[in-house]
Design a protein around this motif. Structure first.
Motif, mmCIF file in Angstrom:
data_model
loop_
_atom_site.group_PDB
_atom_site.id
_atom_site.type_symbol
_atom_site.label_atom_id
_atom_site.label_comp_id
_atom_site.label_asym_id
_atom_site.label_seq_id
_atom_site.Cartn_x
_atom_site.Cartn_y
_atom_site.Cartn_z
ATOM 1 N N TYR A 42 -7.166 11.251 -6.454
ATOM 2 C CA TYR A 42 -7.741 12.225 -5.533
ATOM 3 C C TYR A 42 -6.990 12.204 -4.205
ATOM 4 C CZ TYR A 42 -11.219 14.525 -2.560
ATOM 5 O OH TYR A 42 -11.856 15.359 -1.673
ATOM 6 N N PHE A 43 -6.560 11.013 -3.781
ATOM 7 C CA PHE A 43 -5.862 10.881 -2.498
ATOM 8 C C PHE A 43 -4.525 11.632 -2.499
ATOM 9 C CE2 PHE A 43 -3.209 8.391 0.551
ATOM 10 C CZ PHE A 43 -3.959 8.622 1.699
ATOM 11 N N VAL A 44 -3.916 11.790 -3.676
ATOM 12 C CA VAL A 44 -2.623 12.487 -3.722
ATOM 13 C C VAL A 44 -2.723 13.920 -4.257
ATOM 14 C CG1 VAL A 44 -1.331 10.326 -3.952
ATOM 15 C CG2 VAL A 44 -1.987 11.570 -6.010
ATOM 16 N N ALA A 45 -3.763 14.208 -5.053
ATOM 17 C CA ALA A 45 -3.804 15.491 -5.777
ATOM 18 C C ALA A 45 -3.888 16.701 -4.850
ATOM 19 C CB ALA A 45 -4.972 15.499 -6.768
ATOM 20 N N GLY A 46 -4.493 16.551 -3.686
ATOM 21 C CA GLY A 46 -4.639 17.689 -2.779
ATOM 22 C C GLY A 46 -3.406 17.977 -1.949
ATOM 23 N N ARG A 47 -2.358 17.186 -2.135
ATOM 24 C CA ARG A 47 -1.175 17.342 -1.277
ATOM 25 C C ARG A 47 -0.111 18.244 -1.865
ATOM 26 N NH1 ARG A 47 -1.593 12.898 2.590
ATOM 27 N NH2 ARG A 47 -3.339 11.615 1.901
ATOM 28 N N PHE A 48 -0.312 18.726 -3.085
ATOM 29 C CA PHE A 48 0.721 19.574 -3.716
ATOM 30 C C PHE A 48 0.082 20.529 -4.719
ATOM 31 C CE2 PHE A 48 0.884 17.941 -8.055
ATOM 32 C CZ PHE A 48 0.179 16.757 -7.931
ATOM 33 N N TYR A 71 0.551 4.214 6.348
ATOM 34 C CA TYR A 71 1.544 4.339 5.276
ATOM 35 C C TYR A 71 1.056 5.114 4.048
ATOM 36 C CZ TYR A 71 5.016 1.200 7.493
ATOM 37 O OH TYR A 71 5.969 0.633 8.309
ATOM 38 N N PRO A 72 -0.169 4.893 3.569
ATOM 39 C CA PRO A 72 -0.556 5.634 2.361
ATOM 40 C C PRO A 72 -0.442 7.156 2.545
ATOM 41 C CG PRO A 72 -2.044 3.793 2.692
ATOM 42 C CD PRO A 72 -1.189 3.879 3.927
ATOM 43 N N GLY A 73 -0.957 7.694 3.632
ATOM 44 C CA GLY A 73 -0.865 9.136 3.873
ATOM 45 C C GLY A 73 0.569 9.581 4.076
ATOM 46 N N LEU A 74 1.329 8.813 4.850
ATOM 47 C CA LEU A 74 2.730 9.159 5.106
ATOM 48 C C LEU A 74 3.518 9.262 3.803
ATOM 49 C CD1 LEU A 74 5.408 9.367 6.754
ATOM 50 C CD2 LEU A 74 5.316 6.876 7.040
ATOM 51 N N PHE A 75 3.436 8.220 2.981
ATOM 52 C CA PHE A 75 4.265 8.206 1.769
ATOM 53 C C PHE A 75 3.712 9.129 0.680
ATOM 54 C CE2 PHE A 75 5.884 4.495 3.978
ATOM 55 C CZ PHE A 75 7.244 4.663 3.792
ATOM 56 N N ALA A 76 2.402 9.278 0.610
ATOM 57 C CA ALA A 76 1.837 10.222 -0.365
ATOM 58 C C ALA A 76 2.260 11.645 -0.022
ATOM 59 C CB ALA A 76 0.311 10.105 -0.389
ATOM 60 N N SER A 77 2.210 11.998 1.256
ATOM 61 C CA SER A 77 2.621 13.351 1.646
ATOM 62 C C SER A 77 4.112 13.569 1.401
ATOM 63 C CB SER A 77 2.294 13.610 3.121
ATOM 64 O OG SER A 77 0.924 13.941 3.271
ATOM 65 N N LEU A 78 4.917 12.575 1.726
ATOM 66 C CA LEU A 78 6.364 12.713 1.535
ATOM 67 C C LEU A 78 6.714 12.959 0.067
ATOM 68 C CD1 LEU A 78 8.156 10.046 3.772
ATOM 69 C CD2 LEU A 78 8.212 12.542 3.989
ATOM 70 N N ARG A 87 0.833 -1.216 0.000
ATOM 71 C CA ARG A 87 0.000 0.000 0.000
ATOM 72 C C ARG A 87 0.863 1.260 0.000
ATOM 73 N NH1 ARG A 87 -5.111 -0.025 -1.929
ATOM 74 N NH2 ARG A 87 -6.292 -1.741 -1.117
ATOM 75 N N ALA A 88 1.993 1.190 0.691
ATOM 76 C CA ALA A 88 2.909 2.342 0.712
ATOM 77 C C ALA A 88 3.498 2.579 -0.675
ATOM 78 C CB ALA A 88 4.021 2.094 1.727
ATOM 79 N N LEU A 89 3.911 1.489 -1.319
ATOM 80 C CA LEU A 89 4.495 1.624 -2.655
ATOM 81 C C LEU A 89 3.458 2.137 -3.646
ATOM 82 C CD1 LEU A 89 6.973 1.268 -4.440
ATOM 83 C CD2 LEU A 89 6.288 -1.104 -4.829
ATOM 84 N N GLU A 90 2.225 1.677 -3.467
ATOM 85 C CA GLU A 90 1.129 2.172 -4.308
ATOM 86 C C GLU A 90 0.972 3.690 -4.143
ATOM 87 O OE1 GLU A 90 -3.393 0.539 -4.871
ATOM 88 O OE2 GLU A 90 -2.883 1.226 -2.867
ATOM 89 N N ALA A 91 1.038 4.161 -2.899
ATOM 90 C CA ALA A 91 0.918 5.611 -2.657
ATOM 91 C C ALA A 91 2.095 6.359 -3.268
ATOM 92 C CB ALA A 91 0.821 5.889 -1.158
ATOM 93 N N ILE A 92 3.292 5.778 -3.151
ATOM 94 C CA ILE A 92 4.472 6.402 -3.773
ATOM 95 C C ILE A 92 4.276 6.477 -5.288
ATOM 96 C CG2 ILE A 92 6.940 6.101 -4.244
ATOM 97 C CD1 ILE A 92 7.152 4.710 -1.465
#
Lengths: 556, 556
Positions: free
Chosen positions: A541-547, A216-223, A157-162
């Motif tokens: 959508y889960f990543v688009a709002g972070r940057f 992990y998804p939020g952590l790695f997506a934000s990073l 799931r973390a790699l997916e978020a990355i």
């Protein structure tokens, strides 16, 4: 020193494979879920166990900016003493440290950040046995499940978020040439540069039951999208995230970067530092998994931030008909039992028409179905050793209290029993309770009974079941739904009802796939379309709002 | 009847070209910006003028569910009588009608919706001359600008939003096969279906100055992602959006769909129906362009919705040095004059060091620069006919009042004058005012003076200018920023300052590109990273929050 660019080069092939898998959504996994020697090597299991044992009874070795004193807040649901202590966080110092790390982290760029993140993940995977013990003794998951859900699946799931974050931040070209033709003259020509800028400081608030998988998804997506992250574990499950943050800081420092890009915020229960950090003006992203109460509070109060929450819900099963009744019962019994129903995805409300369901062996009334389900649970959990491996342990007194309340209600069709564990005599292990209700008992079944509590609810008809399904999920949320029917018309109606309710739907699960499990790179977890979660793990959508992408332009 | 699938097939090539252009961000335009006969045909201009004239003094032919009575609220800044009336909207009836259209619109699917949206756009383009007159006589834009910004450029921005929405809603496959290997057995195999589901009813709230350009991205992004849209024009600029909604409903009906997928919400000024609709529980998306006051109110109160706002800001120019002083002055004078500074992108704060700037002709003090800028404005606007074509007309009394207030201040370096218009003697046309301030006068320059009012602000140094730029834009927002410098170090510092401020940056514009203009498919408009706007027009973030992907899965 290994630069972020070097790390990106090292992991580029894996990242490209992950981006492709996320796009195709076929089966793919980067981290093996089997704890066997043939996969992880002869010594991995004992070494991991030794590493975990070496952490117990000591201050955990991690630097936390501005910390003073220590906290030690964890209790193993398996009854062993942990006594690990952590630096006690000063929330304002953490925010200041994170803010100071912003511009350096921004300058690394998307690929470099993805390289760093993947290196972190590889090192987490290298400590997977140690991590599995840490997850087992905080969440109460049985060891193999902790290895899978807390280890390999969390890492997938973390790699997916990355992968999503890298794809989203590189979809717009970093440099573009623009040349507009002019009547009777040279074209207007410009060079345009796009720079990815994180939204600001990010906060990840973990839960006790899935400390890694859900964080992990939020952590790695934000990073990867350019934000420093403060990781705030639940006081009951600090160790898995402390190990994670330790590895993050190690990789950052080795790459010559400010390790305060990731920090650990450990607290005494009741300190309330999550609320303090989440509402700080510099904190612009909050990821939370836990109760609806605090999730709703965050959504209402962390107004300066984008808030991603995963909260409670009413996971629902609509029972209409089946041509594999034994498979249905076996599959459902396992779903209710796995980790004692302490999954946000465990079915709670089982809707069955008053006239019963049709099966290949004839019709089964609600009463018969209750007895059959109870028998299937008995069969699955009859052997104590196998039962313990499926049930895991009860994570805390809140779950135990709900279980006791439900078990005392009239209409119990399967009672809860204590199960003894050979390896850990102090473990709190219970079989699930199933209670029969009528559709009129909505006061009971429209609140979430997190834990091993399910309701078999009699309705007027399958149509009525679908209406209850849509209405209760629209109002109270759900992460999963399951329908059993052999009728194409009912399946169509169930699909439409699930779209109206805003929930993902599984159909006729009778084999080795369970409604409470989702596979990274293929299944979405949560939708955003009902109150149980504000977004899916993981989609754009889960990543688009972070940057944001900021442009500069000048003439060539 | 032309089905949505037919329309998608018809427009597929154009859509694919648009998606590719949005990804490459090089120069591309689908709708010609020149109103010449060679492009739009011999009869297009007179036919468009006749069509516009035929609308005046009459009820506008459009069906509005639940409307009762009419409103007529527009006044041409060019002084002609419009007297067009519209059905007066009942906000609850509009929300109910939109809600009833949801499931039918969802069933059309992303490609069909993109086909419908593109057909709408093609028909809007076919009425571009009529639209240009409608935009001119509501916004006050001069005709050619109304044709371009209100016609071709708005249509390009709409197509860009359609392209982003189509790409985002089709990036995840509608159907995927998943097959997970099992030790010693057949693989687990499933078919997974993804369905795009809109967030809910969408509301678009238009402004007077750019009724089409600023409304189209939200309108078309919401439509293609599966949401019915209520279009609420500003009472001062109803006609351009009434024509738009009329075309939307016509195309929907011809395709056999519920025309209430798009409705018009016209009101009497003060009815406040935007607030009523925006806070309705069924309304889940709000797009707004206008004042910070109402934008902030929407963000705070429309909590059940995702809210996209574009509000006020302090567009800033940092003056350091140039090797084309004449070009700088010519370019800046035009930027200040175009549409009388009534663009959300017009520079307001011009920051100049106390010691002046260096040019190829030597140093220029702030005093000299003020005089040179005034002379450049005089030259640009010396000829009344050309001046009227650049300035357009003053849209309302609010702008006029600010202009009068600024013109009465001490330190005026360029005073405002009335300009007569041959064609429309009743037009209200004024040249811009420029006032000298000191950096200490932040009470004056940290509020937005929307209209033809700019400040030449003396600072201690370029470094000081950059600090003021970052601080004021972080706090109050901006849509544009411009730096003039020949020093690579200053340009680097300006880029870093713009990233910290969260604003797009233009560098050394001395030719035919102006800081107030952005090109669809290449330039982003707004960033989301400062208070002036919550998102860019248009990127993935602008569309990602408008829909969810819901999965269903079953064994093969």
């Amino acid at each position: 020193m290994t630069s972020p660019a070097d790390l990106y080069a090292t992991h580029r092939e894996l990242l490209e494979r992950a981006v492709a898998a996320a796009a195709a959504r076929d089966y793919w996994s980067a981290f093996p879920e089997s704890p066997s020697k043939s996969v992880y090597g002869e010594d991995a299991a004992p070494a991991g166990e030794r590493a975990f044992a070496a952490l117990l009874g000591k201050p955990f070795p991690i630097e936390v900016p501005g910390a003073s004193g220590t906290v030690s807040t964890e209790h193993s649901p398996y009854g062993i003493e942990l006594a690990v202590s952590y630096p006690k966080a000063d929330p304002l110092a953490l925010v200041a440290a994170a803010r100071a790390a912003i511009s350096g982290w921004r300058a690394v760029g998307p690929e470099g950040r993805a390289g760093i993140a993947t290196e972190i993940l590889k090192r987490i995977n290298a400590r997977i046995f140690e991590m599995a013990h840490a997850v087992q003794h905080t969440s109460g998951q049985a060891f193999v499940m902790a290895f899978q859900a807390g280890g390999a699946h969390a890492q997938d799931r973390a790699l997916e978020a990355i992968a999503y974050a890298l794809a989203a931040t590189t979809r717009m070209p970093a440099q573009a040439s623009w040349s507009k033709p002019q009547r009777g003259g040279d074209p207007l020509s410009m060079t345009k540069t796009g720079t990815v800028v994180g939204r600001g400081v990010a906060l990840v608030i973990g839960c006790t039951t899935f400390p890694t998988w859900n964080s992990y998804p939020g952590l790695f997506a934000s990073l990867v999208t350019g934000n420093p992250v403060i990781v705030k574990p639940h006081p009951g499950a600090v160790l898995p995230l402390a190990i994670t943050v330790q590895i993050c800081r190690e990789v950052l420092a080795e790459a010559g970067l400010n390790p305060d890009v990731v920090t650990l915020a450990a607290e005494q229960p009741g300190d309330g530092i999550a609320a303090t950090i989440a509402t700080h003006p510099d904190v612009r992203i909050v990821d939370f998994t836990g109760s609806s109460e605090f999730g709703d509070w965050l959504e209402a109060n962390a107004r300066q931030a984008v808030v991603y929450t995963e909260k409670a819900g009413l996971n629902t099963v609509v029972l209409d008909s089946t041509d594999d009744y034994k498979g249905l019962l076996r599959n459902l019994a396992f779903s209710l039992s796995l980790y004692s129903g302490q999954m946000c995805t465990t079915p709670q409300n089982l809707l069955i028409p008053r006239d019963g369901i049709t099966t290949e062996d004839g019709a089964r009334t609600p009463e018969q179905f209750g007895a059959d389900l109870s028998a299937a649970l008995g069969k699955l959990l009859g052997d104590p050793k196998r039962a313990a491996g499926t049930l895991g342990a009860i994570v805390n007194d809140g779950v135990l209290a709900r279980l006791t309340e439900a078990a005392g209600a009239p209409g119990v069709v399967h009672g809860s029993e204590a199960v003894a564990d050979e390896q850990f005599p102090g473990a709190t292990i219970r079989t699930p309770v199933v209670v029969r209700l009528d559709s009129a008992d909505d006061k009971t079944y429209t609140r979430e009974w997190f834990g091993p509590v399910s309701f078999l609810i009699t309705t007027d008809s399958t149509e009525h079941s679908l209406r209850i399904f849509t209405e209760t999920v629209r109002a109270h949320g759900a992460l999963t739904a399951l329908v059993h029917s052999t009728s194409p018309a009912v399946l169509d109606a169930a699909r439409e009802a699930a779209l109206d309710a805003g929930v993902h739907l599984s159909e006729n699960l009778t084999g080795g796939v369970f409604v409470n499990q989702t596979a990274a790179f293929s299944d979405l977890h949560g939708t955003g379309a009902n109150p149980a979660a504000t977004a899916s793990l993981t989609d754009d959508y889960f990543v688009a709002g972070r940057f944001f992408t900021l442009q500069s332009r000048h003439h060539v």
